[in-house]
Design a protein around this motif. Sequence first.
Motif, PDB file in Angstrom:
ATOM      1  N   GLN A  74     -13.978  33.632  30.349  1.00 14.53           N
ATOM      2  CA  GLN A  74     -13.004  33.631  29.196  1.00 14.53           C
ATOM      3  C   GLN A  74     -13.463  33.326  28.072  1.00 14.53           C
ATOM      4  O   GLN A  74     -14.333  32.361  28.187  1.00 14.53           O
ATOM      5  N   HIS A  75     -13.194  33.742  26.774  1.00 10.78           N
ATOM      6  CA  HIS A  75     -13.778  33.149  25.572  1.00 10.78           C
ATOM      7  C   HIS A  75     -12.616  33.294  24.591  1.00 10.78           C
ATOM      8  O   HIS A  75     -11.976  34.562  24.472  1.00 10.78           O
ATOM      9  N   TRP A  76     -12.558  32.198  23.791  1.00 10.23           N
ATOM     10  CA  TRP A  76     -11.580  32.282  22.774  1.00 10.23           C
ATOM     11  C   TRP A  76     -11.977  31.240  21.816  1.00 10.23           C
ATOM     12  O   TRP A  76     -12.852  30.363  22.073  1.00 10.23           O
ATOM     13  N   VAL A  77     -11.520  31.278  20.567  1.00 10.07           N
ATOM     14  CA  VAL A  77     -11.609  30.446  19.566  1.00 10.07           C
ATOM     15  C   VAL A  77     -10.313  29.788  19.173  1.00 10.07           C
ATOM     16  O   VAL A  77      -9.294  30.485  19.020  1.00 10.07           O
ATOM     17  N   TYR A  78     -10.211  28.625  18.962  1.00  9.55           N
ATOM     18  CA  TYR A  78      -8.914  27.813  18.563  1.00  9.55           C
ATOM     19  C   TYR A  78      -9.273  26.675  17.530  1.00  9.55           C
ATOM     20  O   TYR A  78     -10.585  26.280  17.098  1.00  9.55           O
ATOM     21  N   ARG A  79      -8.356  26.128  16.735  1.00  9.84           N
ATOM     22  CA  ARG A  79      -8.619  25.131  15.619  1.00  9.84           C
ATOM     23  C   ARG A  79      -7.812  23.871  16.232  1.00  9.84           C
ATOM     24  O   ARG A  79      -6.999  23.954  16.797  1.00  9.84           O
ATOM     25  N   MET A  80      -8.690  22.855  16.049  1.00  8.64           N
ATOM     26  CA  MET A  80      -8.119  21.518  16.295  1.00  8.64           C
ATOM     27  C   MET A  80      -8.565  20.443  15.436  1.00  8.64           C
ATOM     28  O   MET A  80      -9.773  20.320  15.102  1.00  8.64           O
ATOM     29  N   ASP A  92      -4.912  37.618  29.199  1.00  9.00           N
ATOM     30  CA  ASP A  92      -6.074  37.458  29.805  1.00  9.00           C
ATOM     31  C   ASP A  92      -5.929  36.759  31.157  1.00  9.00           C
ATOM     32  O   ASP A  92      -6.695  37.098  32.327  1.00  9.00           O
ATOM     33  N   ASN A  93      -5.053  35.783  31.153  1.00 11.72           N
ATOM     34  CA  ASN A  93      -4.912  35.026  32.513  1.00 11.72           C
ATOM     35  C   ASN A  93      -4.017  35.916  33.355  1.00 11.72           C
ATOM     36  O   ASN A  93      -4.350  36.218  34.587  1.00 11.72           O
ATOM     37  N   GLN A  94      -3.369  36.929  32.949  1.00 16.02           N
ATOM     38  CA  GLN A  94      -2.617  38.018  33.660  1.00 16.02           C
ATOM     39  C   GLN A  94      -3.561  38.853  34.475  1.00 16.02           C
ATOM     40  O   GLN A  94      -3.522  39.100  35.267  1.00 16.02           O
ATOM     41  N   LYS A  95      -4.666  39.377  33.346  1.00 18.11           N
ATOM     42  CA  LYS A  95      -5.608  40.237  33.904  1.00 18.11           C
ATOM     43  C   LYS A  95      -6.577  39.618  34.864  1.00 18.11           C
ATOM     44  O   LYS A  95      -6.951  40.064  36.119  1.00 18.11           O
ATOM     45  N   MET A  96      -6.928  38.246  34.680  1.00 21.08           N
ATOM     46  CA  MET A  96      -7.632  37.427  35.665  1.00 21.08           C
ATOM     47  C   MET A  96      -7.074  37.508  37.233  1.00 21.08           C
ATOM     48  O   MET A  96      -7.640  37.624  38.004  1.00 21.08           O
ATOM     49  N   LEU A  97      -5.689  37.122  37.153  1.00 22.98           N
ATOM     50  CA  LEU A  97      -4.898  36.899  38.295  1.00 22.98           C
ATOM     51  C   LEU A  97      -4.941  38.341  39.209  1.00 22.98           C
ATOM     52  O   LEU A  97      -5.019  38.505  40.173  1.00 22.98           O
ATOM     53  N   ASN A 112      -8.474  20.493  12.090  1.00 22.00           N
ATOM     54  CA  ASN A 112      -9.190  21.208  11.053  1.00 22.00           C
ATOM     55  C   ASN A 112     -10.670  21.796  11.385  1.00 22.00           C
ATOM     56  O   ASN A 112     -11.438  22.049  10.388  1.00 22.00           O
ATOM     57  N   GLU A 113     -10.978  21.862  12.641  1.00 23.81           N
ATOM     58  CA  GLU A 113     -12.337  22.244  13.152  1.00 23.81           C
ATOM     59  C   GLU A 113     -12.143  23.387  14.301  1.00 23.81           C
ATOM     60  O   GLU A 113     -11.172  23.154  15.036  1.00 23.81           O
ATOM     61  N   MET A 114     -12.946  24.482  13.814  1.00 25.44           N
ATOM     62  CA  MET A 114     -12.687  25.496  14.596  1.00 25.44           C
ATOM     63  C   MET A 114     -13.579  25.347  16.026  1.00 25.44           C
ATOM     64  O   MET A 114     -15.028  24.836  15.825  1.00 25.44           O
ATOM     65  N   ILE A 115     -13.269  25.663  17.347  1.00 26.89           N
ATOM     66  CA  ILE A 115     -13.864  25.236  18.281  1.00 26.89           C
ATOM     67  C   ILE A 115     -13.830  26.744  19.186  1.00 26.89           C
ATOM     68  O   ILE A 115     -12.924  27.437  19.263  1.00 26.89           O
ATOM     69  N   SER A 116     -15.042  27.016  19.550  1.00 28.01           N
ATOM     70  CA  SER A 116     -15.298  28.177  20.287  1.00 28.01           C
ATOM     71  C   SER A 116     -15.429  27.759  22.000  1.00 28.01           C
ATOM     72  O   SER A 116     -16.246  26.895  22.267  1.00 28.01           O
ATOM     73  N   LYS A 117     -14.624  28.576  22.648  1.00 29.67           N
ATOM     74  CA  LYS A 117     -14.458  27.866  24.328  1.00 29.67           C
ATOM     75  C   LYS A 117     -14.835  28.902  24.889  1.00 29.67           C
ATOM     76  O   LYS A 117     -14.414  29.949  24.902  1.00 29.67           O
ATOM     77  N   ASP A 118     -15.645  28.558  25.928  1.00 30.15           N
ATOM     78  CA  ASP A 118     -15.958  29.605  27.121  1.00 30.15           C
ATOM     79  C   ASP A 118     -15.482  28.846  28.502  1.00 30.15           C
ATOM     80  O   ASP A 118     -15.606  27.598  28.515  1.00 30.15           O
ATOM     81  N   ALA A 119     -14.732  29.767  29.247  1.00 30.17           N
ATOM     82  CA  ALA A 119     -14.357  29.165  30.562  1.00 30.17           C
ATOM     83  C   ALA A 119     -14.801  30.111  31.698  1.00 30.17           C
ATOM     84  O   ALA A 119     -14.739  31.411  31.587  1.00 30.17           O
ATOM     85  N   VAL A 120     -15.059  29.657  32.865  1.00 32.41           N
ATOM     86  CA  VAL A 120     -15.307  30.394  33.907  1.00 32.41           C
ATOM     87  C   VAL A 120     -14.526  30.029  35.159  1.00 32.41           C
ATOM     88  O   VAL A 120     -14.336  28.879  35.282  1.00 32.41           O
ATOM     89  N   PHE A 121     -13.966  31.108  35.965  1.00 32.86           N
ATOM     90  CA  PHE A 121     -13.087  30.687  36.886  1.00 32.86           C
ATOM     91  C   PHE A 121     -13.531  31.455  38.164  1.00 32.86           C
ATOM     92  O   PHE A 121     -14.028  32.565  38.190  1.00 32.86           O
ATOM     93  N   TYR A 122     -13.560  30.656  39.355  1.00 32.06           N
ATOM     94  CA  TYR A 122     -13.727  30.963  40.528  1.00 32.06           C
ATOM     95  C   TYR A 122     -12.439  31.058  41.399  1.00 32.06           C
ATOM     96  O   TYR A 122     -11.474  30.739  41.051  1.00 32.06           O
TER      97      TYR A 122
END
Length: 140
Positions: free
Chosen positions: A69-75, A124-129, A77-87
């Motif tokens: 999964q990949h998403w971008v969020y703000r925390m 995306d969590n629904q798709k992953m499940l 006032n900083e933009m953060i690019s997040k990558d997650a991998v699930f097994y």
Amino acid sequence: MKKEKSAGAIIYYADNGIIYFLLVKSTYWGFVKGWIEKNESIINTIKREAKEEANLDNLEFLKGFEYKQHWVYRMNNEMISKDAVFYLAKISKEDASNVKISFEHVEFKWASFDNALKLLRIKDNQKMLTKAYEFVKDYE
């Protein structure tokens, strides 16, 4: 932009032909996951997070399943690019009864596929499940 990497697991057990998935709730329902620490492997991250967040050991990882999964969020006032991998990880019915959630979550639930799908709000969590469920049906 700051970058973060996380790893998590879709944890399940099977009982009498029914597959139950572990969902944990903080703001919304999701899966066990956390930041990958420096020099830590994905598997070791998942094992650590499963222990910390749900008091689970003895994960049996199913080879061949990986979901990114990949998403971008703000925390702050900083933009953060997040990558997650699930097994995908299986546990015994006995181990499933040992779940104790950490302070990070307010609730947990073992849910059948249909019930879990209804609880998950992130598409995306629904798709992953759904992909995990199809994989498990072939495995079991």
